[in-house]
Design an enzyme around this catalytic site. Sequence first.
Site, PDB file in Angstrom:
ATOM      1  N   ASP A 116      25.188  -3.713   8.174  1.00  0.00           N
ATOM      2  CA  ASP A 116      26.219  -5.371   9.050  1.00  0.00           C
ATOM      3  C   ASP A 116      26.390  -4.849  10.335  1.00  0.00           C
ATOM      4  O   ASP A 116      27.330  -4.160  10.588  1.00  0.00           O
ATOM      5  CB  ASP A 116      27.263  -5.335   7.593  1.00  0.00           C
ATOM      6  CG  ASP A 116      26.218  -5.594   6.438  1.00  0.00           C
ATOM      7  OD1 ASP A 116      26.684  -5.588   5.788  1.00  0.00           O
ATOM      8  OD2 ASP A 116      25.744  -6.654   6.198  1.00  0.00           O
ATOM      9  N   ASP A 134      21.736 -12.489   5.842  1.00  0.00           N
ATOM     10  CA  ASP A 134      22.930 -13.357   5.118  1.00  0.00           C
ATOM     11  C   ASP A 134      22.902 -14.525   5.727  1.00  0.00           C
ATOM     12  O   ASP A 134      22.923 -15.639   4.935  1.00  0.00           O
ATOM     13  CB  ASP A 134      23.625 -12.510   4.846  1.00  0.00           C
ATOM     14  CG  ASP A 134      23.998 -10.496   4.522  1.00  0.00           C
ATOM     15  OD1 ASP A 134      24.923 -10.065   5.184  1.00  0.00           O
ATOM     16  OD2 ASP A 134      23.832 -10.727   3.607  1.00  0.00           O
TER      17      ASP A 134
END
Length: 158
Positions: A116, A134
């Site tokens: 991330d 995401d």
Amino acid sequence: MEERSVLKYLIALFVIALDQWTKWLIVKNMEIGESIEIINGFLYITSHRNKGAAWGILQNQMVFFYVITIIVVVAIIYYMQKYAKQNAMLGVALSLMLGGAIGNFIDRLFRKEVVDFIHTYIFGYNFPIFNIADSSLTIGVILLFIYFLFFEEKKQKE
Ligand SMILES: CCC[C@@H]1OC(=O)[C@@H](C)C[C@H](C)CCCCC(=O)CCC[C@@H](CC)/C=C\C=C(/COC)CC[C@@H](O)[C@@H](O)C[C@H](O)CNC1=O
């Protein structure tokens, strides 16, 4: 296969390529925890890893994630083949979700964790650090939601 449905798979492929390329850049060029300010107080690139799902829930439950992701991917492909020809928005929504799900699946398979890096302070709240996959999943879910709202409304009118 009609050219339109090929286009939907091209969208998913583009999402997967962009997701994996950005993750590769982060892994290659940044230490975990390192942060680069983009917009002071709002947007940062922070190298982060998540062994769970959203908000770090279910840490290390990889088998669970494989099962869920395969079910999600099979369901999306089924609905893409069955329904998405009628409606472009539905097709795009499903393509974005497909690309996002596969993007994170690749990380879970090969890295046993998800990379991330998009770090925003949305509404002042330190939102969980996320990635392109995401974003694509979330936009797809939102488009799907709008489609069903619109579709349900239209059905009631008929
Ligand atoms: C986006 C779904 C999460 C994604 O699901 C996936 O991979 C799917 C294909 C497989 C999962 C095993 C199953 C979904 C569980 C459902 C869930 O989790 C509720 C989701 C709500 C969601 C609305 C759709 C809100 C938003 C989330 C976030 C912000 O997204 C912009 C926070 C992202 C950060 O916590 C980041 O660390 C997460 C990390 O990257 C791993 N990502 C995943 O597990």
